[in-house]
Design a protein around this motif. Structure first.
Motif, mmCIF file in Angstrom:
data_model
loop_
_atom_site.group_PDB
_atom_site.id
_atom_site.type_symbol
_atom_site.label_atom_id
_atom_site.label_comp_id
_atom_site.label_asym_id
_atom_site.label_seq_id
_atom_site.Cartn_x
_atom_site.Cartn_y
_atom_site.Cartn_z
ATOM 1 N N SER A 66 1.549 21.471 -11.286
ATOM 2 C CA SER A 66 1.982 20.288 -10.535
ATOM 3 C C SER A 66 1.627 18.989 -11.254
ATOM 4 N N THR A 67 0.899 19.067 -12.358
ATOM 5 C CA THR A 67 0.539 17.848 -13.080
ATOM 6 C C THR A 67 1.725 17.335 -13.880
ATOM 7 N N SER A 68 1.777 16.030 -14.082
ATOM 8 C CA SER A 68 2.878 15.439 -14.839
ATOM 9 C C SER A 68 2.808 15.847 -16.310
ATOM 10 N N ALA A 69 1.601 16.009 -16.834
ATOM 11 C CA ALA A 69 1.459 16.428 -18.239
ATOM 12 C C ALA A 69 2.090 17.799 -18.456
ATOM 13 N N TYR A 70 1.851 18.706 -17.529
ATOM 14 C CA TYR A 70 2.433 20.051 -17.650
ATOM 15 C C TYR A 70 3.959 19.972 -17.584
ATOM 16 N N LYS A 71 4.463 19.171 -16.646
ATOM 17 C CA LYS A 71 5.919 19.069 -16.489
ATOM 18 C C LYS A 71 6.563 18.486 -17.739
ATOM 19 N N LYS A 72 5.958 17.446 -18.318
ATOM 20 C CA LYS A 72 6.506 16.845 -19.536
ATOM 21 C C LYS A 72 6.452 17.839 -20.696
ATOM 22 N N THR A 73 5.336 18.528 -20.827
ATOM 23 C CA THR A 73 5.186 19.509 -21.894
ATOM 24 C C THR A 73 6.195 20.640 -21.726
ATOM 25 N N SER A 74 6.365 21.091 -20.506
ATOM 26 C CA SER A 74 7.317 22.165 -20.234
ATOM 27 C C SER A 74 8.733 21.744 -20.596
ATOM 28 N N GLU A 75 9.120 20.523 -20.232
ATOM 29 C CA GLU A 75 10.446 20.014 -20.568
ATOM 30 C C GLU A 75 10.634 19.940 -22.079
ATOM 31 N N THR A 76 9.634 19.407 -22.759
ATOM 32 C CA THR A 76 9.715 19.262 -24.219
ATOM 33 C C THR A 76 9.849 20.618 -24.888
ATOM 34 N N LEU A 77 9.029 21.572 -24.466
ATOM 35 C CA LEU A 77 9.101 22.908 -25.052
ATOM 36 C C LEU A 77 10.433 23.583 -24.746
ATOM 37 N N SER A 78 10.949 23.354 -23.570
ATOM 38 C CA SER A 78 12.237 23.935 -23.211
ATOM 39 C C SER A 78 13.343 23.380 -24.099
ATOM 40 N N GLN A 79 13.329 22.059 -24.295
ATOM 41 C CA GLN A 79 14.338 21.444 -25.160
ATOM 42 C C GLN A 79 14.194 21.924 -26.594
ATOM 43 N N ALA A 80 12.965 22.028 -27.071
ATOM 44 C CA ALA A 80 12.725 22.508 -28.432
ATOM 45 C C ALA A 80 13.211 23.944 -28.572
ATOM 46 N N GLY A 81 12.968 24.756 -27.571
ATOM 47 C CA GLY A 81 13.426 26.139 -27.596
ATOM 48 C C GLY A 81 14.940 26.235 -27.639
ATOM 49 N N GLN A 82 15.604 25.377 -26.854
ATOM 50 C CA GLN A 82 17.062 25.386 -26.852
ATOM 51 C C GLN A 82 17.617 24.962 -28.204
ATOM 52 N N LYS A 83 16.998 23.931 -28.804
ATOM 53 C CA LYS A 83 17.461 23.458 -30.114
ATOM 54 C C LYS A 83 17.212 24.517 -31.183
ATOM 55 N N ALA A 84 16.056 25.156 -31.123
ATOM 56 C CA ALA A 84 15.745 26.204 -32.100
ATOM 57 C C ALA A 84 16.709 27.375 -31.937
ATOM 58 N N SER A 85 16.998 27.726 -30.700
ATOM 59 C CA SER A 85 17.931 28.820 -30.436
ATOM 60 C C SER A 85 19.319 28.494 -30.989
ATOM 61 N N ALA A 86 19.764 27.263 -30.770
ATOM 62 C CA ALA A 86 21.071 26.852 -31.292
ATOM 63 C C ALA A 86 21.083 26.876 -32.815
ATOM 64 N N ALA A 87 19.992 26.418 -33.414
ATOM 65 C CA ALA A 87 19.910 26.405 -34.881
ATOM 66 C C ALA A 87 19.941 27.828 -35.428
ATOM 67 N N PHE A 88 19.154 28.720 -34.833
ATOM 68 C CA PHE A 88 19.148 30.108 -35.285
ATOM 69 C C PHE A 88 20.517 30.745 -35.095
ATOM 70 N N SER A 89 21.164 30.418 -34.007
ATOM 71 C CA SER A 89 22.487 30.974 -33.737
ATOM 72 C C SER A 89 23.488 30.517 -34.793
ATOM 73 N N SER A 90 23.466 29.219 -35.130
ATOM 74 C CA SER A 90 24.423 28.733 -36.122
ATOM 75 C C SER A 90 24.109 29.276 -37.508
ATOM 76 N N VAL A 91 22.835 29.410 -37.844
ATOM 77 C CA VAL A 91 22.470 30.015 -39.132
ATOM 78 C C VAL A 91 22.939 31.461 -39.167
ATOM 79 N N GLY A 92 22.722 32.172 -38.071
ATOM 80 C CA GLY A 92 23.172 33.555 -37.994
ATOM 81 C C GLY A 92 24.685 33.664 -38.137
ATOM 82 N N SER A 93 25.412 32.726 -37.516
ATOM 83 C CA SER A 93 26.875 32.733 -37.614
ATOM 84 C C SER A 93 27.321 32.499 -39.044
ATOM 85 N N VAL A 94 26.670 31.560 -39.719
ATOM 86 C CA VAL A 94 27.038 31.261 -41.105
ATOM 87 C C VAL A 94 26.777 32.474 -41.992
ATOM 88 N N ILE A 95 25.610 33.087 -41.809
ATOM 89 C CA ILE A 95 25.271 34.269 -42.614
ATOM 90 C C ILE A 95 26.251 35.399 -42.330
#
Length: 171
Positions: A66-95
């Protein structure tokens, strides 16, 4: 320090010290009695240590999430995970695309050349070229027949294509 205090002040401090120690002992006895009473109530309710631990962990986790620090960290990690997933997907597609291109070219080459060479159209064309060569240049040159020359050119072309692809991938 006792030299700076008068006899009367020292006596008052000793009395206060004894009184505070007695209060602490009384409070300790009261706390022990309360803890014993608490344990008896929990026993009657069927609450054991494991259940208490679970409740404490659950409560602690709820407090953390319920802390704001946790919520901000969770959002940031979620966005980073989505970006990493997209990057891996596009690299995989190219390969995958590169591998498909290499496989298709080598398969097309290995399949089409023998099939094409054995076709009646190719044989007819080869004969016409041989006839033309013999009319223009006389006997067959020492370099081989038309099929050998064509095969040699096709192999050289395939080798160049694969070499170019490997160079592109390493850059």
């Amino acid at each position: 320090m006792t030299e700076n205090l008068s006899e009367q002040e020292q006596e008052e401090l000793r009395k206060e010290l004894a009184k505070v120690e007695e209060e602490i002992q009384t409070l300790s006895q009261v706390l022990a009695a309360k803890e014993k009473h608490l344990a008896e109530i929990k026993r009657k309710l069927g609450i054991n240590s494991l259940q208490e631990l679970r409740q404490n962990i659950t409560k602690g986790w709820q407090d953390v999430t319920s802390t704001s620090a946790y919520k901000k960290t969770s959002e940031t990690l979620s966005q980073a995970g989505q970006k990493a997933s997209a990057a891996f997907s596009s690299v995989g597609s190219v390969i995958t695309k590169k591998l498909e291109d290499v496989n298709i070219r080598s398969i097309q080459h290995s399949i089409s050349m023998p099939v094409m060479r054995n076709s009646s159209t190719f044989k007819s064309f080869e004969e016409k070229v041989e006839n033309l060569k013999s009319k223009v240049g006389g006997a067959k040159p020492a370099g081989g027949d038309f099929g050998e020359v064509l095969n040699s050119a096709a192999n050289a072309s395939a080798t160049e294509t694969i070499t170019e692809q490997i160079q592109e991938e390493t850059q």
